[in-house]
Design a protein around this motif. Structure first.
Motif, mmCIF file in Angstrom:
data_model
loop_
_atom_site.group_PDB
_atom_site.id
_atom_site.type_symbol
_atom_site.label_atom_id
_atom_site.label_comp_id
_atom_site.label_asym_id
_atom_site.label_seq_id
_atom_site.Cartn_x
_atom_site.Cartn_y
_atom_site.Cartn_z
ATOM 1 N N GLN A 116 178.578 -29.112 31.759
ATOM 2 C CA GLN A 116 177.307 -29.789 31.469
ATOM 3 C C GLN A 116 176.997 -30.783 32.575
ATOM 4 O O GLN A 116 177.900 -31.400 33.127
ATOM 5 N N LYS A 155 170.191 -27.930 21.538
ATOM 6 C CA LYS A 155 170.172 -27.048 22.696
ATOM 7 C C LYS A 155 170.673 -27.814 23.921
ATOM 8 O O LYS A 155 170.309 -28.973 24.121
ATOM 9 N N VAL A 156 171.490 -27.137 24.698
ATOM 10 C CA VAL A 156 172.022 -27.736 25.915
ATOM 11 C C VAL A 156 171.352 -27.025 27.090
ATOM 12 O O VAL A 156 171.304 -25.797 27.128
ATOM 13 N N ILE A 157 170.819 -27.821 28.009
ATOM 14 C CA ILE A 157 170.122 -27.223 29.150
ATOM 15 C C ILE A 157 170.999 -27.344 30.393
ATOM 16 O O ILE A 157 171.398 -28.446 30.771
ATOM 17 N N LEU A 342 165.628 -37.258 23.950
ATOM 18 C CA LEU A 342 166.786 -37.097 24.839
ATOM 19 C C LEU A 342 166.739 -35.788 25.615
ATOM 20 O O LEU A 342 167.633 -35.496 26.405
ATOM 21 N N GLY A 344 165.713 -33.227 28.440
ATOM 22 C CA GLY A 344 165.335 -33.424 29.841
ATOM 23 C C GLY A 344 163.853 -33.212 30.105
ATOM 24 O O GLY A 344 163.279 -33.842 31.007
ATOM 25 N N MET B 96 165.160 -38.472 37.157
ATOM 26 C CA MET B 96 165.025 -37.011 37.096
ATOM 27 C C MET B 96 164.691 -36.431 38.465
ATOM 28 O O MET B 96 165.176 -35.364 38.832
ATOM 29 N N GLY B 108 178.695 -34.097 32.719
ATOM 30 C CA GLY B 108 178.832 -34.438 31.302
ATOM 31 C C GLY B 108 177.499 -34.324 30.600
ATOM 32 O O GLY B 108 176.512 -33.875 31.192
ATOM 33 N N PRO B 109 177.475 -34.694 29.324
ATOM 34 C CA PRO B 109 176.222 -34.565 28.553
ATOM 35 C C PRO B 109 175.179 -35.573 29.038
ATOM 36 O O PRO B 109 175.219 -36.747 28.676
ATOM 37 N N GLN B 111 172.266 -36.073 28.284
ATOM 38 C CA GLN B 111 171.430 -36.721 27.253
ATOM 39 C C GLN B 111 171.910 -38.127 26.943
ATOM 40 O O GLN B 111 171.110 -39.012 26.661
ATOM 41 N N LEU B 114 170.431 -40.280 29.548
ATOM 42 C CA LEU B 114 168.971 -40.385 29.394
ATOM 43 C C LEU B 114 168.627 -41.339 28.255
ATOM 44 O O LEU B 114 167.651 -42.096 28.325
ATOM 45 N N LYS B 115 169.466 -41.325 27.224
ATOM 46 C CA LYS B 115 169.230 -42.185 26.073
ATOM 47 C C LYS B 115 169.261 -43.667 26.461
ATOM 48 O O LYS B 115 168.604 -44.492 25.843
#
Lengths: 366, 141
Positions: A116, A155-157, A342, A344, B96, B108-109, B111, B114-115
Protein backbone atom coordinates in the motif's frame (compact mmCIF):
# COMPACT_ATOMS: atom_id res chain seq x y z
CA UNK A 1 -0.53 27.07 -14.90
CA UNK A 2 2.92 26.41 -13.45
CA UNK A 3 3.31 22.77 -14.29
CA UNK A 4 1.68 20.03 -16.29
CA UNK A 5 2.60 16.50 -17.17
CA UNK A 6 1.10 13.68 -19.14
CA UNK A 7 2.04 10.18 -20.09
CA UNK A 8 0.42 7.11 -21.56
CA UNK A 9 2.67 4.11 -21.23
CA UNK A 10 0.23 1.53 -22.57
CA UNK A 11 0.33 0.61 -26.22
CA UNK A 12 -3.32 0.88 -27.28
CA UNK A 13 -4.61 -0.89 -30.38
CA UNK A 14 -8.23 -0.70 -31.45
CA UNK A 15 -10.15 -2.45 -34.17
CA UNK A 16 -13.09 -4.67 -34.92
CA UNK A 17 -12.42 -8.38 -34.27
CA UNK A 18 -8.89 -7.58 -33.16
CA UNK A 19 -9.15 -10.19 -30.42
CA UNK A 20 -9.39 -12.86 -33.09
CA UNK A 21 -5.80 -12.09 -34.08
CA UNK A 22 -4.61 -11.78 -30.51
CA UNK A 23 -1.29 -13.55 -31.10
CA UNK A 24 -0.18 -10.91 -33.57
CA UNK A 25 -0.44 -8.24 -30.91
CA UNK A 26 1.00 -10.42 -28.14
CA UNK A 27 3.92 -11.36 -30.35
CA UNK A 28 4.64 -7.73 -31.18
CA UNK A 29 4.67 -6.97 -27.46
CA UNK A 30 6.97 -9.93 -26.78
CA UNK A 31 4.41 -11.56 -24.48
CA UNK A 32 4.48 -15.33 -24.03
CA UNK A 33 2.90 -17.89 -21.67
CA UNK A 34 -0.07 -15.79 -20.67
CA UNK A 35 -2.58 -16.74 -18.01
CA UNK A 36 -6.02 -15.49 -18.99
CA UNK A 37 -7.77 -13.74 -16.10
CA UNK A 38 -11.52 -13.35 -16.32
CA UNK A 39 -14.82 -13.72 -14.51
CA UNK A 40 -17.39 -16.51 -14.91
CA UNK A 41 -19.62 -14.34 -17.10
CA UNK A 42 -16.87 -13.69 -19.63
CA UNK A 43 -15.42 -17.20 -19.44
CA UNK A 44 -16.85 -18.45 -22.78
CA UNK A 45 -15.19 -15.57 -24.61
CA UNK A 46 -11.94 -16.09 -22.70
CA UNK A 47 -11.99 -19.78 -23.60
CA UNK A 48 -12.29 -18.89 -27.26
CA UNK A 49 -9.26 -16.62 -27.00
CA UNK A 50 -7.32 -19.30 -25.15
CA UNK A 51 -8.05 -21.98 -27.70
CA UNK A 52 -7.12 -19.73 -30.62
CA UNK A 53 -3.80 -18.60 -29.18
CA UNK A 54 -0.36 -20.20 -28.97
CA UNK A 55 0.77 -17.65 -26.44
CA UNK A 56 -1.71 -18.44 -23.68
CA UNK A 57 -1.31 -21.32 -21.24
CA UNK A 58 -4.38 -21.35 -19.01
CA UNK A 59 -7.40 -19.60 -17.60
CA UNK A 60 -8.35 -18.29 -14.16
CA UNK A 61 -11.97 -17.19 -13.87
CA UNK A 62 -12.38 -16.73 -10.11
CA UNK A 63 -12.79 -12.94 -10.22
CA UNK A 64 -15.94 -11.22 -8.95
CA UNK A 65 -17.16 -7.61 -9.10
CA UNK A 66 -15.50 -5.47 -6.39
CA UNK A 67 -12.73 -8.06 -6.25
CA UNK A 68 -11.00 -8.54 -2.94
CA UNK A 69 -7.43 -8.85 -1.66
CA UNK A 70 -7.67 -12.65 -1.35
CA UNK A 71 -8.66 -13.00 -5.00
CA UNK A 72 -5.59 -11.00 -6.03
CA UNK A 73 -3.28 -13.16 -3.95
CA UNK A 74 -4.83 -16.41 -5.23
CA UNK A 75 -4.42 -15.20 -8.80
CA UNK A 76 -0.75 -14.37 -8.17
CA UNK A 77 -0.22 -17.82 -6.70
CA UNK A 78 -1.91 -19.49 -9.65
CA UNK A 79 0.20 -17.50 -12.14
CA UNK A 80 3.38 -18.34 -10.26
CA UNK A 81 2.51 -22.05 -10.09
CA UNK A 82 1.67 -22.09 -13.80
CA UNK A 83 4.95 -20.41 -14.76
CA UNK A 84 3.05 -17.63 -16.50
CA UNK A 85 4.99 -14.94 -18.35
CA UNK A 86 2.17 -12.40 -18.33
CA UNK A 87 -1.46 -11.96 -17.36
CA UNK A 88 -4.09 -11.35 -20.01
CA UNK A 89 -7.05 -9.66 -18.32
CA UNK A 90 -10.23 -10.22 -20.31
CA UNK A 91 -13.20 -8.49 -18.71
CA UNK A 92 -14.32 -5.33 -17.01
CA UNK A 93 -12.67 -3.10 -14.45
CA UNK A 94 -12.59 -5.62 -11.62
CA UNK A 95 -10.85 -8.22 -13.73
CA UNK A 96 -8.28 -5.79 -15.09
CA UNK A 97 -7.64 -4.22 -11.67
CA UNK A 98 -7.23 -7.67 -10.12
CA UNK A 99 -4.65 -8.61 -12.74
CA UNK A 100 -2.80 -5.31 -12.20
CA UNK A 101 -2.77 -5.82 -8.44
CA UNK A 102 -1.62 -9.43 -8.85
CA UNK A 103 1.29 -8.11 -10.91
CA UNK A 104 2.41 -6.22 -7.79
CA UNK A 105 2.47 -9.41 -5.73
CA UNK A 106 4.14 -11.37 -8.54
CA UNK A 107 6.89 -8.76 -8.82
CA UNK A 108 7.44 -7.74 -5.21
CA UNK A 109 6.30 -10.85 -3.32
CA UNK A 110 4.63 -10.79 0.09
CA UNK A 111 1.00 -9.86 0.66
CA UNK A 112 -0.85 -7.30 -1.43
CA UNK A 113 -1.48 -4.92 1.46
CA UNK A 114 2.27 -4.83 2.19
CA UNK A 115 2.55 -2.67 -0.90
CA UNK A 116 0.00 0.00 0.00
CA UNK A 117 1.08 3.55 -0.55
CA UNK A 118 2.09 5.90 -3.32
CA UNK A 119 5.33 5.60 -5.32
CA UNK A 120 6.12 2.45 -3.35
CA UNK A 121 6.77 0.44 -6.50
CA UNK A 122 10.14 1.23 -7.97
CA UNK A 123 10.49 -1.05 -10.97
CA UNK A 124 8.52 -2.42 -13.91
CA UNK A 125 5.89 -4.94 -12.87
CA UNK A 126 5.05 -8.41 -14.12
CA UNK A 127 3.45 -7.65 -17.49
CA UNK A 128 -0.30 -7.37 -17.91
CA UNK A 129 -2.20 -7.06 -21.18
CA UNK A 130 -5.85 -6.04 -21.09
CA UNK A 131 -8.80 -6.79 -23.31
CA UNK A 132 -11.71 -4.77 -21.88
CA UNK A 133 -15.16 -6.22 -22.44
CA UNK A 134 -16.96 -3.21 -21.00
CA UNK A 135 -16.60 0.45 -21.93
CA UNK A 136 -16.23 1.95 -18.49
CA UNK A 137 -13.26 1.96 -16.17
CA UNK A 138 -10.47 2.74 -18.60
CA UNK A 139 -8.41 0.47 -16.36
CA UNK A 140 -6.65 -0.82 -19.46
CA UNK A 141 -4.57 2.39 -19.43
CA UNK A 142 -4.75 3.81 -15.90
CA UNK A 143 -2.09 3.83 -13.22
CA UNK A 144 -4.62 2.71 -10.59
CA UNK A 145 -5.96 -0.59 -9.28
CA UNK A 146 -8.89 -0.51 -6.87
CA UNK A 147 -9.27 -3.60 -4.69
CA UNK A 148 -11.71 -4.22 -1.85
CA UNK A 149 -10.28 -5.00 1.56
CA UNK A 150 -13.08 -7.13 2.98
CA UNK A 151 -11.69 -7.00 6.53
CA UNK A 152 -11.82 -3.20 6.53
CA UNK A 153 -15.00 -3.03 4.39
CA UNK A 154 -13.18 -0.43 2.32
CA UNK A 155 -11.59 -0.05 -1.07
CA UNK A 156 -7.83 0.25 -1.28
CA UNK A 157 -6.41 2.20 -4.20
CA UNK A 158 -2.99 1.25 -5.53
CA UNK A 159 -1.29 3.94 -7.60
CA UNK A 160 1.94 3.63 -9.53
CA UNK A 161 3.43 4.66 -12.82
CA UNK A 162 4.23 0.96 -13.30
CA UNK A 163 0.61 -0.22 -13.00
CA UNK A 164 -0.71 0.50 -16.51
CA UNK A 165 -0.87 -2.63 -18.65
CA UNK A 166 1.78 -2.87 -21.34
CA UNK A 167 -0.85 -3.53 -23.99
CA UNK A 168 -4.56 -2.72 -24.34
CA UNK A 169 -6.55 -4.37 -27.09
CA UNK A 170 -9.80 -2.53 -27.75
CA UNK A 171 -12.15 -4.70 -29.75
CA UNK A 172 -15.69 -3.29 -29.75
CA UNK A 173 -17.03 -6.61 -31.07
CA UNK A 174 -16.50 -7.96 -27.54
CA UNK A 175 -18.93 -5.38 -26.14
CA UNK A 176 -21.78 -6.07 -28.56
CA UNK A 177 -23.38 -8.60 -26.22
CA UNK A 178 -23.14 -6.48 -23.09
CA UNK A 179 -26.58 -6.27 -21.41
CA UNK A 180 -28.27 -2.84 -21.32
CA UNK A 181 -27.92 -2.42 -17.54
CA UNK A 182 -24.18 -3.11 -17.62
CA UNK A 183 -23.72 -0.91 -20.68
CA UNK A 184 -25.50 1.87 -18.80
CA UNK A 185 -23.60 1.61 -15.51
CA UNK A 186 -20.16 1.19 -17.04
CA UNK A 187 -20.87 4.01 -19.47
CA UNK A 188 -21.81 6.31 -16.60
CA UNK A 189 -18.55 5.38 -14.87
CA UNK A 190 -16.66 6.49 -17.99
CA UNK A 191 -18.72 9.67 -18.22
CA UNK A 192 -17.98 10.42 -14.56
CA UNK A 193 -14.27 9.96 -15.27
CA UNK A 194 -14.48 12.50 -18.07
CA UNK A 195 -16.40 15.05 -16.00
CA UNK A 196 -14.30 14.70 -12.86
CA UNK A 197 -11.01 14.77 -14.80
CA UNK A 198 -12.10 17.99 -16.47
CA UNK A 199 -13.13 19.62 -13.18
CA UNK A 200 -10.21 18.24 -11.14
CA UNK A 201 -7.86 20.69 -9.48
CA UNK A 202 -5.07 18.83 -11.32
CA UNK A 203 -6.65 19.15 -14.75
CA UNK A 204 -4.17 20.12 -17.45
CA UNK A 205 -4.29 20.77 -21.16
CA UNK A 206 -3.64 17.17 -22.17
CA UNK A 207 -6.17 15.66 -19.78
CA UNK A 208 -8.70 18.38 -20.72
CA UNK A 209 -8.56 17.47 -24.40
CA UNK A 210 -9.11 13.79 -23.68
CA UNK A 211 -11.78 14.39 -21.04
CA UNK A 212 -13.88 16.71 -23.19
CA UNK A 213 -13.60 14.47 -26.23
CA UNK A 214 -14.68 11.51 -24.12
CA UNK A 215 -17.55 13.40 -22.47
CA UNK A 216 -18.98 14.60 -25.76
CA UNK A 217 -18.80 11.11 -27.25
CA UNK A 218 -20.15 9.19 -24.28
CA UNK A 219 -22.99 11.66 -23.78
CA UNK A 220 -24.04 11.18 -27.38
CA UNK A 221 -23.48 7.45 -27.85
CA UNK A 222 -24.43 5.91 -24.49
CA UNK A 223 -28.24 6.00 -24.98
CA UNK A 224 -28.17 4.30 -28.40
CA UNK A 225 -25.77 1.63 -27.08
CA UNK A 226 -28.12 0.90 -24.17
CA UNK A 227 -31.15 0.88 -26.46
CA UNK A 228 -29.56 -1.36 -29.09
CA UNK A 229 -26.51 -3.31 -27.98
CA UNK A 230 -25.71 -4.21 -31.57
CA UNK A 231 -25.24 -0.57 -32.59
CA UNK A 232 -21.69 -0.87 -33.88
CA UNK A 233 -21.05 2.84 -34.20
CA UNK A 234 -22.12 3.48 -30.60
CA UNK A 235 -20.07 0.52 -29.31
CA UNK A 236 -16.95 1.69 -31.14
CA UNK A 237 -17.21 5.23 -29.82
CA UNK A 238 -17.93 4.14 -26.25
CA UNK A 239 -14.94 1.82 -26.09
CA UNK A 240 -12.58 4.45 -27.49
CA UNK A 241 -13.94 7.24 -25.29
CA UNK A 242 -13.88 5.20 -22.08
CA UNK A 243 -10.19 4.58 -22.79
CA UNK A 244 -9.65 8.32 -23.42
CA UNK A 245 -11.35 9.11 -20.12
CA UNK A 246 -9.06 6.57 -18.44
CA UNK A 247 -6.05 8.39 -19.89
CA UNK A 248 -7.43 11.69 -18.60
CA UNK A 249 -7.87 10.46 -15.02
CA UNK A 250 -4.42 8.93 -14.96
CA UNK A 251 -3.07 12.46 -14.64
CA UNK A 252 -5.98 14.65 -13.57
CA UNK A 253 -7.41 12.12 -11.15
CA UNK A 254 -10.97 12.35 -9.88
CA UNK A 255 -13.31 14.10 -7.46
CA UNK A 256 -15.94 13.70 -4.80
CA UNK A 257 -18.31 11.53 -6.87
CA UNK A 258 -15.64 8.83 -7.04
CA UNK A 259 -14.66 9.29 -3.39
CA UNK A 260 -18.28 8.69 -2.41
CA UNK A 261 -18.77 5.89 -4.94
CA UNK A 262 -15.69 4.08 -3.60
CA UNK A 263 -17.15 4.39 -0.11
CA UNK A 264 -20.51 2.98 -1.29
CA UNK A 265 -18.70 0.10 -3.00
CA UNK A 266 -16.59 -0.58 0.07
CA UNK A 267 -19.40 -0.54 2.60
CA UNK A 268 -22.42 -1.77 0.63
CA UNK A 269 -20.88 -3.13 -2.57
CA UNK A 270 -22.94 -0.78 -4.71
CA UNK A 271 -21.85 -1.30 -8.34
CA UNK A 272 -19.34 1.43 -9.07
CA UNK A 273 -20.94 2.86 -12.19
CA UNK A 274 -24.39 2.90 -10.59
CA UNK A 275 -23.04 4.76 -7.55
CA UNK A 276 -21.34 7.29 -9.82
CA UNK A 277 -24.50 7.81 -11.84
CA UNK A 278 -26.51 8.52 -8.70
CA UNK A 279 -23.92 10.77 -7.10
CA UNK A 280 -22.54 12.76 -10.02
CA UNK A 281 -25.44 15.24 -10.43
CA UNK A 282 -25.32 16.07 -6.71
CA UNK A 283 -21.53 16.39 -6.76
CA UNK A 284 -21.74 18.67 -9.80
CA UNK A 285 -24.22 20.92 -8.02
CA UNK A 286 -21.92 21.02 -4.98
CA UNK A 287 -18.83 21.82 -7.07
CA UNK A 288 -20.38 24.45 -9.28
CA UNK A 289 -19.29 27.48 -7.21
CA UNK A 290 -15.67 26.38 -7.58
CA UNK A 291 -15.70 25.69 -11.33
CA UNK A 292 -17.68 28.49 -12.88
CA UNK A 293 -15.56 28.93 -16.04
CA UNK A 294 -15.34 25.23 -16.74
CA UNK A 295 -19.03 24.80 -15.99
CA UNK A 296 -19.98 26.60 -19.18
CA UNK A 297 -17.63 24.46 -21.24
CA UNK A 298 -19.30 21.36 -19.80
CA UNK A 299 -22.71 22.83 -20.58
CA UNK A 300 -21.57 23.64 -24.11
CA UNK A 301 -20.23 20.13 -24.73
CA UNK A 302 -23.37 18.51 -23.32
CA UNK A 303 -25.80 21.02 -24.79
CA UNK A 304 -27.53 21.10 -21.42
CA UNK A 305 -27.13 22.26 -17.85
CA UNK A 306 -24.59 19.70 -16.53
CA UNK A 307 -26.62 18.72 -13.44
CA UNK A 308 -29.84 18.29 -15.38
CA UNK A 309 -28.04 16.74 -18.34
CA UNK A 310 -26.33 14.02 -16.30
CA UNK A 311 -29.47 13.25 -14.27
CA UNK A 312 -31.59 13.06 -17.41
CA UNK A 313 -29.06 10.79 -19.11
CA UNK A 314 -28.99 8.39 -16.15
CA UNK A 315 -32.80 8.33 -16.08
CA UNK A 316 -33.00 7.79 -19.82
CA UNK A 317 -30.74 4.74 -19.69
CA UNK A 318 -32.68 3.24 -16.82
CA UNK A 319 -30.31 3.61 -13.88
CA UNK A 320 -31.48 4.11 -10.28
CA UNK A 321 -31.59 7.69 -9.09
CA UNK A 322 -31.42 7.22 -5.32
CA UNK A 323 -28.96 5.53 -2.97
CA UNK A 324 -31.90 4.01 -1.08
CA UNK A 325 -32.68 1.98 -4.22
CA UNK A 326 -29.27 0.28 -4.23
CA UNK A 327 -28.94 -1.09 -0.72
CA UNK A 328 -27.67 1.96 1.14
CA UNK A 329 -29.38 2.57 4.48
CA UNK A 330 -29.93 6.03 5.92
CA UNK A 331 -27.72 5.08 8.86
CA UNK A 332 -24.86 4.43 6.37
CA UNK A 333 -24.66 8.05 5.25
CA UNK A 334 -22.47 9.24 8.12
CA UNK A 335 -19.95 6.37 7.84
CA UNK A 336 -19.91 6.80 4.05
CA UNK A 337 -19.01 10.48 4.39
CA UNK A 338 -16.30 9.59 6.93
CA UNK A 339 -14.87 7.03 4.52
CA UNK A 340 -15.05 9.32 1.48
CA UNK A 341 -13.09 12.12 3.16
CA UNK A 342 -10.12 9.72 3.33
CA UNK A 343 -10.38 8.57 -0.28
CA UNK A 344 -7.56 9.79 -2.50
CA UNK A 345 -10.06 11.09 -5.07
CA UNK A 346 -11.31 13.75 -2.68
CA UNK A 347 -8.00 15.63 -2.80
CA UNK A 348 -8.38 16.54 -6.45
CA UNK A 349 -11.99 17.64 -6.09
CA UNK A 350 -12.20 21.29 -7.18
CA UNK A 351 -13.88 22.29 -3.94
CA UNK A 352 -12.36 21.34 -0.59
CA UNK A 353 -15.08 19.24 0.99
CA UNK A 354 -15.79 18.63 4.65
CA UNK A 355 -17.32 15.50 6.12
CA UNK A 356 -20.54 17.41 6.75
CA UNK A 357 -20.69 18.62 3.15
CA UNK A 358 -20.14 15.08 1.89
CA UNK A 359 -22.92 13.91 4.19
CA UNK A 360 -25.18 16.61 2.69
CA UNK A 361 -24.41 15.34 -0.81
CA UNK A 362 -25.25 11.81 0.33
CA UNK A 363 -28.50 12.97 1.92
CA UNK A 364 -29.45 14.73 -1.30
CA UNK A 365 -28.72 11.54 -3.23
CA UNK A 366 -30.46 9.26 -0.73
CA UNK B 1 22.06 24.81 -3.26
CA UNK B 2 20.35 22.59 -0.71
CA UNK B 3 18.43 24.24 2.13
CA UNK B 4 19.99 21.98 4.75
CA UNK B 5 23.66 21.02 4.93
CA UNK B 6 23.51 18.35 7.64
CA UNK B 7 20.94 16.13 9.35
CA UNK B 8 21.24 18.33 12.42
CA UNK B 9 19.97 21.28 10.35
CA UNK B 10 16.90 19.23 9.39
CA UNK B 11 16.26 18.40 13.04
CA UNK B 12 16.73 22.05 14.04
CA UNK B 13 13.97 23.09 11.62
CA UNK B 14 11.57 20.21 10.91
CA UNK B 15 12.32 18.37 14.16
CA UNK B 16 11.61 21.61 16.02
CA UNK B 17 8.32 21.94 14.16
CA UNK B 18 7.21 18.48 15.32
CA UNK B 19 8.40 19.24 18.87
CA UNK B 20 6.30 22.41 18.79
CA UNK B 21 3.34 20.43 17.41
CA UNK B 22 3.59 17.87 20.20
CA UNK B 23 2.88 20.67 22.68
CA UNK B 24 0.44 22.71 20.60
CA UNK B 25 -3.10 22.66 21.93
CA UNK B 26 -4.69 22.59 18.47
CA UNK B 27 -2.46 20.28 16.42
CA UNK B 28 -1.09 18.07 19.20
CA UNK B 29 -4.28 16.31 20.32
CA UNK B 30 -5.33 15.50 16.75
CA UNK B 31 -2.07 13.73 15.94
CA UNK B 32 -1.94 12.23 19.43
CA UNK B 33 -5.41 10.73 19.01
CA UNK B 34 -4.43 9.11 15.69
CA UNK B 35 -2.45 6.48 17.58
CA UNK B 36 -0.08 6.22 14.60
CA UNK B 37 3.65 5.90 14.35
CA UNK B 38 4.74 7.94 11.34
CA UNK B 39 8.31 7.94 10.07
CA UNK B 40 9.66 10.74 7.88
CA UNK B 41 12.73 9.70 5.93
CA UNK B 42 14.63 12.56 4.34
CA UNK B 43 17.40 12.57 1.77
CA UNK B 44 20.02 15.16 0.76
CA UNK B 45 20.95 15.29 3.59
CA UNK B 46 19.81 11.97 5.03
CA UNK B 47 17.78 12.39 8.20
CA UNK B 48 14.94 10.58 9.93
CA UNK B 49 12.21 11.78 12.25
CA UNK B 50 9.67 9.46 13.86
CA UNK B 51 6.44 10.76 15.33
CA UNK B 52 5.15 8.28 17.88
CA UNK B 53 1.52 8.72 18.86
CA UNK B 54 1.26 5.13 20.14
CA UNK B 55 3.36 5.29 23.29
CA UNK B 56 2.36 7.40 26.28
CA UNK B 57 3.92 10.82 25.62
CA UNK B 58 6.04 12.76 28.10
CA UNK B 59 4.25 15.16 30.44
CA UNK B 60 2.86 18.20 28.60
CA UNK B 61 3.08 16.58 25.18
CA UNK B 62 0.55 14.83 22.96
CA UNK B 63 3.05 12.60 21.15
CA UNK B 64 6.75 11.82 21.14
CA UNK B 65 9.24 12.98 18.52
CA UNK B 66 12.42 11.00 17.80
CA UNK B 67 15.06 12.74 15.69
CA UNK B 68 17.48 10.25 14.18
CA UNK B 69 17.21 6.53 13.39
CA UNK B 70 14.58 4.66 15.40
CA UNK B 71 13.67 1.00 15.83
CA UNK B 72 9.99 1.80 16.22
CA UNK B 73 7.76 0.04 13.69
CA UNK B 74 6.09 2.69 11.58
CA UNK B 75 2.48 2.46 10.38
CA UNK B 76 3.23 4.88 7.57
CA UNK B 77 6.54 6.08 6.17
CA UNK B 78 6.83 9.29 4.17
CA UNK B 79 10.03 9.66 2.18
CA UNK B 80 11.23 12.78 0.36
CA UNK B 81 14.17 15.11 -0.17
CA UNK B 82 14.78 17.47 2.76
CA UNK B 83 14.24 20.45 0.45
CA UNK B 84 10.82 19.11 -0.53
CA UNK B 85 9.90 18.80 3.15
CA UNK B 86 10.98 22.40 3.70
CA UNK B 87 8.76 23.57 0.82
CA UNK B 88 5.87 21.42 2.02
CA UNK B 89 5.91 22.86 5.53
CA UNK B 90 5.87 26.35 4.08
CA UNK B 91 2.42 25.36 2.78
CA UNK B 92 3.61 25.75 -0.80
CA UNK B 93 3.17 22.19 -1.96
CA UNK B 94 0.05 20.07 -2.41
CA UNK B 95 0.60 16.59 -0.98
CA UNK B 96 -1.31 14.80 -3.74
CA UNK B 97 0.55 16.68 -6.45
CA UNK B 98 3.88 15.93 -4.77
CA UNK B 99 2.94 12.24 -4.64
CA UNK B 100 1.77 12.28 -8.25
CA UNK B 101 4.99 13.96 -9.38
CA UNK B 102 7.05 11.39 -7.53
CA UNK B 103 8.49 14.00 -5.16
CA UNK B 104 7.26 12.04 -2.17
CA UNK B 105 6.83 8.36 -1.45
CA UNK B 106 4.23 7.09 1.00
CA UNK B 107 4.53 3.54 2.30
CA UNK B 108 1.52 2.12 4.14
CA UNK B 109 -2.16 3.02 4.32
CA UNK B 110 -2.05 6.51 2.87
CA UNK B 111 -5.59 7.21 4.15
CA UNK B 112 -4.27 7.52 7.67
CA UNK B 113 -1.96 10.33 6.55
CA UNK B 114 -4.66 12.02 4.47
CA UNK B 115 -6.88 12.00 7.54
CA UNK B 116 -4.32 14.13 9.36
CA UNK B 117 -3.95 16.75 6.62
CA UNK B 118 -6.64 19.12 7.94
CA UNK B 119 -5.12 18.83 11.42
CA UNK B 120 -1.64 19.99 10.39
CA UNK B 121 -2.72 23.35 9.00
CA UNK B 122 -1.44 25.26 12.07
CA UNK B 123 2.03 23.91 11.27
CA UNK B 124 2.03 25.86 7.99
CA UNK B 125 1.86 29.04 10.05
CA UNK B 126 4.52 27.93 12.52
CA UNK B 127 7.16 26.57 10.17
CA UNK B 128 7.97 29.86 8.38
CA UNK B 129 8.63 31.37 11.82
CA UNK B 130 11.05 28.57 12.67
CA UNK B 131 12.72 28.76 9.26
CA UNK B 132 13.14 32.53 9.50
CA UNK B 133 14.64 32.23 12.97
CA UNK B 134 17.24 29.83 11.54
CA UNK B 135 17.95 32.09 8.55
CA UNK B 136 16.58 29.57 6.03
CA UNK B 137 15.16 30.73 2.69
CA UNK B 138 11.45 30.87 2.01
CA UNK B 139 10.45 27.43 0.70
CA UNK B 140 10.08 28.21 -2.99
CA UNK B 141 8.04 25.48 -4.74
Amino acid sequence: MEFTEFRVTTRVVAGWDLAASLDVELSQAGLERGLVVTDPGVRPLAERLLSASHRLIGLHDAITPNSEVGQVERLAERARDAGAGFLLAVGGGSVIDTAKAAAIVLTEGGRLLDHQGVNVLARPLFPVAAVPTTAGTGSEVTCYAVIRDGDAAAKVIFTSEWLPPVLAILDPALTLGLPPALTASTGMDALTHAVEAYLSNRAGPFSDALALAALETIYRHLPPAVRDGSDREARWHLLISSCQAGMAISWAMLGCAHALAHACGGLRQVPHGVANAILLPHCLAYNRPAVEARWWTLADVMGADPVKGVAALARRIGLPERLREVGVAESDLGPLAEAAILDGSIFTNPREATVEELAQILRAAY
Amino acid sequence: MAIFARAEDVYAAIGALFEWGSQDGELGPKIGESGLTIRFVYHRPDAEITVDAKAVPPEGRHFTVHCGPSDLKADVTMEMDSDIAHTFWFGKMNLMTALARGQMKAVGPIQSILKLLPAIKPAYRKYPEIARSLGLPGGEA
